[in-house]
Design an enzyme around this catalytic site. Structure first.
Site, PDB file in Angstrom:
ATOM      1  CB  CYS A  82      -0.937   0.006   1.204  1.00 26.85           C
ATOM      2  SG  CYS A  82      -2.096  -1.364   1.200  1.00 26.85           S
ATOM      3  CB  CYS A 206     -12.596  -2.294   6.496  1.00 27.93           C
ATOM      4  SG  CYS A 206     -12.819  -3.262   8.015  1.00 27.93           S
ATOM      5  CB  SER A 207      -9.582   1.286   3.234  1.00 26.52           C
ATOM      6  OG  SER A 207      -8.682   0.195   3.298  1.00 26.52           O
ATOM      7  CB  ILE A 209     -12.226  -3.414  -3.301  1.00 28.04           C
ATOM      8  CG1 ILE A 209     -11.709  -4.517  -2.370  1.00 28.04           C
ATOM      9  CG2 ILE A 209     -11.806  -3.675  -4.734  1.00 28.04           C
ATOM     10  CD1 ILE A 209     -12.304  -5.882  -2.651  1.00 28.04           C
ATOM     11  CG  HIS A 325      -6.517   1.792   0.122  1.00 27.70           C
ATOM     12  ND1 HIS A 325      -5.345   2.406  -0.308  1.00 27.70           N
ATOM     13  CD2 HIS A 325      -6.105   0.720   0.867  1.00 27.70           C
ATOM     14  CE1 HIS A 325      -4.301   1.745   0.155  1.00 27.70           C
ATOM     15  NE2 HIS A 325      -4.735   0.716   0.855  1.00 27.70           N
TER      16      HIS A 325
END
Length: 378
Positions: A82, A206-207, A209, A325
């Protein structure tokens, strides 16, 4: 060694997109080059994590140089999970500062929504040490940061609502960001009662997809937002080797090096974009970056100190949690939000922002980059 500045930026919207990774990259790069005045480019650096597995496309540097008509210049892809975008930016910055190149195009992108969930999950998990008993046990990123969240709450008295407050803050910022993936209003109640992912993390913690691309042009001189410093560090990718689960050494060390190189302290920073892959990660990061004491980050969140009017506005773009993200694009997108803030035309503009910081994390703390930038003439 000369000054180095960001002189152009370009970015696509983030989310599920019916475009190829090549198409998104070209769009972001053209926008950045036009804003920079179409300079002669000496090299291309592309941050990307998994274009082969998720987009059926590698050699992104060469593809970009060819499609943009930049000639036979050096071009390459940089991978660091990341932190791929932040690492690409750092490599380009160092070479421009050293005099190897005058002008470099730095881009980042990821195409993640074209594959099924199992394929995407397997690709993302390649950013962990899979040749280990942790890999064999099936440890995932939500699992890792869920453990951290439980431990943090046990050690310092934080509650699930403080995680939700991070997610809510970032969603409220994303509403005003035209490129953000999630711009729908929500509430603390909805966040706290959302579908559970791994205790205590829910869907909003949570980030997502995402697909998207971002690009900047950097150049010798003081013609744009100046890059004051760049810090990088690494750490163990294994939970069992962590001396302190609530300390991410790569974040701390990369920040320390960036502060020292810039001759600055946390109190000198006016606005921050940091790596909130999970709501818990933001709380740990604001401590590791020196803005709040260890174990006090949750109190800062509760008191609104990371919003406008507080001590330090954090993730005014909406952060990874709500802006989105697309892994390889994230580090460059963070730089763009800081550049926009320092140029005075960002979404959720911070008044009189002079100095900004961007922190990009890879894996569970395997890599971290920190960049400090200053407004032109400040």
């Amino acid at each position: 060694m000369s000054a180095v500045s960001v002189i152009g930026r370009g970015i696509t919207s983030f989310g599920k997109k019916d475009e190829s990774i090549k198409s998104m990259l070209i769009k972001a790069c053209r926008e950045a080059l036009i804003e920079a005045g179409r300079p002669k480019v000496d090299a291309v650096f592309v941050g990307n994590f998994a274009s082969g597995a998720l987009a059926n496309q590698e050699i992104l540097g060469s593809v970009l140089a060819n499609e943009l008509g930049l000639g036979r210049i050096p071009a390459l892809k940089v991978e660091g999970a990341c932190a791929s975008g932040g690492l690409a930016f750092r490599q380009a910055y160092q070479l421009v500062k050293a005099g190897e190149y005058k002008t470099v195009l730095v881009a980042g992108a990821e195409k993640m929504t074209g594959m099924d969930t199992e394929t995407v999950t397997k690709a993302i998990n390649l950013a962990m040490d899979n040749d280990s008993n942790e890999g064999a046990s099936g440890l995932t990123f939500p699992g890792f940061f869920g453990v951290l969240a439980n431990r943090y709450m046990y050690e310092y008295g934080a509650e699930k609502k403080h995680l939700a407050m991070v997610a809510l803050k970032n969603r409220q910022y994303a509403i005003s960001n035209p490129i953000a993936q999630f711009r729908k209003e929500t509430s603390l109640y909805e966040i706290m009662n959302a579908r559970p992912i791994t205790d205590p993390l829910g869907l909003f913690d949570c980030s997502p997809i995402s697909d998207g691309a971002a690009a900047v042009v950097i150049q010798q001189g003081e013609n744009g937002v100046e890059i004051l410093s760049s810090g990088q560090a690494s750490g163990t990718p294994l939970m069992q080797e962590a001396e302190d689960l609530l300390h991410i050494p790569a974040t701390y060390e990369s920040a320390k090096r960036a502060y020292e190189a810039a001759g600055l302290e946390p109190k000198d920073i006016d606005v921050v974009e940091l790596h909130d892959c999970f709501s818990m990660t933001e709380i740990i990061a604001i401590e590791e970056l020196g803005f709040f004491e260890k174990g006090k980050g949750w109190e800062a969140i509760e008191q609104g100190l990371t919003k406008h009017g507080g001590i330090i506005p954090v993730n005014t773009s909406g952060g990874l949690l709500s802006k989105g993200h697309p892994i390889g694009a994230t580090g460059i997108a963070q730089i763009i939000q800081i550049v926009d803030q320092l140029n005075g035309h960002a979404c959720n503009q911070v008044g009189n922002a002079r100095i900004g910081l961007a922190q990009n994390l890879g894996g569970t703390g395997a890599y971290s980059t920190v960049h400090i930038l200053r407004r032109k003439g400040a």
